[in-house]
Design an enzyme around this catalytic site. Structure first.
Site, short mmCIF file in Angstrom:
data_model
loop_
_atom_site.label_atom_id
_atom_site.label_comp_id
_atom_site.label_asym_id
_atom_site.label_seq_id
_atom_site.Cartn_x
_atom_site.Cartn_y
_atom_site.Cartn_z
N SER A 66 7.96 -0.71 0.16
CA SER A 66 8.72 0.49 0.56
C SER A 66 10.21 0.19 0.69
O SER A 66 11.05 1.07 0.43
CB SER A 66 8.17 1.08 1.86
OG SER A 66 8.12 0.10 2.88
N GLY B 159 1.73 -9.95 10.45
CA GLY B 159 0.61 -9.13 10.00
C GLY B 159 0.15 -8.19 11.11
O GLY B 159 0.22 -8.52 12.29
N ASP C 62 10.01 -5.96 11.09
CA ASP C 62 8.63 -6.46 11.01
C ASP C 62 8.59 -7.84 11.65
O ASP C 62 9.47 -8.67 11.39
CB ASP C 62 8.20 -6.56 9.53
CG ASP C 62 6.68 -6.62 9.36
OD1 ASP C 62 6.03 -7.38 10.10
OD2 ASP C 62 6.17 -5.92 8.48
N PHE D 256 0.85 -1.19 0.00
CA PHE D 256 0.00 0.00 0.00
C PHE D 256 0.88 1.24 0.00
O PHE D 256 1.20 1.79 1.05
CB PHE D 256 -0.92 -0.01 1.23
CG PHE D 256 -1.58 -1.35 1.45
CD1 PHE D 256 -2.74 -1.68 0.76
CD2 PHE D 256 -1.02 -2.29 2.31
CE1 PHE D 256 -3.34 -2.91 0.94
CE2 PHE D 256 -1.62 -3.53 2.48
CZ PHE D 256 -2.77 -3.84 1.81
N HIS E 51 -1.25 0.30 12.55
CA HIS E 51 -1.89 1.61 12.48
C HIS E 51 -2.85 1.86 13.64
O HIS E 51 -3.59 2.84 13.62
CB HIS E 51 -2.60 1.79 11.14
CG HIS E 51 -1.64 2.03 10.00
ND1 HIS E 51 -0.37 1.51 9.99
CD2 HIS E 51 -1.76 2.75 8.86
CE1 HIS E 51 0.24 1.90 8.87
NE2 HIS E 51 -0.57 2.65 8.17
MG MG Z 1 1.30 2.48 5.06
#
Ligand code: MG
Length: 205
Positions: A46, A69, A65, A14, A138
């Site tokens: 990214s 998920g 990471d 994304f 997020h």
């Molecule tokens: Mg993002």
């Protein structure tokens, strides 16, 4: 050498190409001064842009990471991708896709994957960073703990980048914007122009 846009277009994720180009340019500038670090590798979209920027200087990108998920990528949630579910492990696992991306983009000598929670990677961290890109979970608590864990490691002049800044709540979740506002209010950073939803701050001297 393939351009980062072409390499990144094939990667799940994304990130708008204009935002990616800005990541590439900032990493190309910053990586001559010190290592860059991103939180939220996912499949490597990214990392392709940031890594290609770092590679120009012989620099490095740490990419953090846990690869299980984020909250919204779990089964039944809005951003769940069945292609990233590991039936044997019974959980999301985006690490194989991330490694394929690094290999395809010839970034295995530039990007250092850190497979853990970002707060664990930060626990004993002591190396000043030239760029930090926050694009992990997020939820507010997650994004805020990423900010608290890493923003203090930025060297003077270093860049703090935060993805998914939506000033209008109708357009997207507010946690990254809330963290961005906290960073702006800290007095530690200067605001630079945004690119789409990519917030760009620079650590004051
Ligand atoms: Mg993002």
């Amino acid at each position: 050498m393939a351009c980062p846009e072409r390499l990144a277009a094939a990667v799940t994720g994304f990130l708008d190409p204009l935002e990616g180009r800005r990541l590439f340019e900032l990493a190309a500038t910053a990586s001559g001064r010190g290592p860059c670090l991103e939180i939220g590798s996912y499949c490597g979209k990214s990392a392709v842009y940031l890594g290609c920027g770092c590679r120009r200087n012989g620099g490095v990108l740490f990419s953090v990471d846990h690869h299980r998920g984020s909250e919204e990528q779990q089964p039944g949630e809005a951003y769940f991708d069945p292609a990233l579910f590991d039936p044997a492990g019974g959980c999301v696992d985006s690490l194989p896709a991330f490694r394929r991306t690094l290999a395809a983009a010839d970034l295995e000598d530039t990007v250092i994957p850190l497979v853990c929670r970002s707060t664990l990677a930060a626990r004993m961290w002591a190396t000043p960073l030239a760029l930090v890109f926050i694009d992990g979970g997020h939820a507010f608590e997650t994004a805020h703990s990423d900010y608290r864990a890493w923003s203090g490691h930025l060297m003077p002049g270093g860049y703090l980048l935060i993805h998914d800044i939506f000033k209008d709540p109708a357009e997207g979740g507010q946690a990254p914007y809330q963290v961005y506002r906290i960073a702006c209010g800290s007095g530690l950073f200067d605001e630079l122009p945004m690119t789409k939803t990519l917030g760009v701050l620079q650590r004051r001297a």
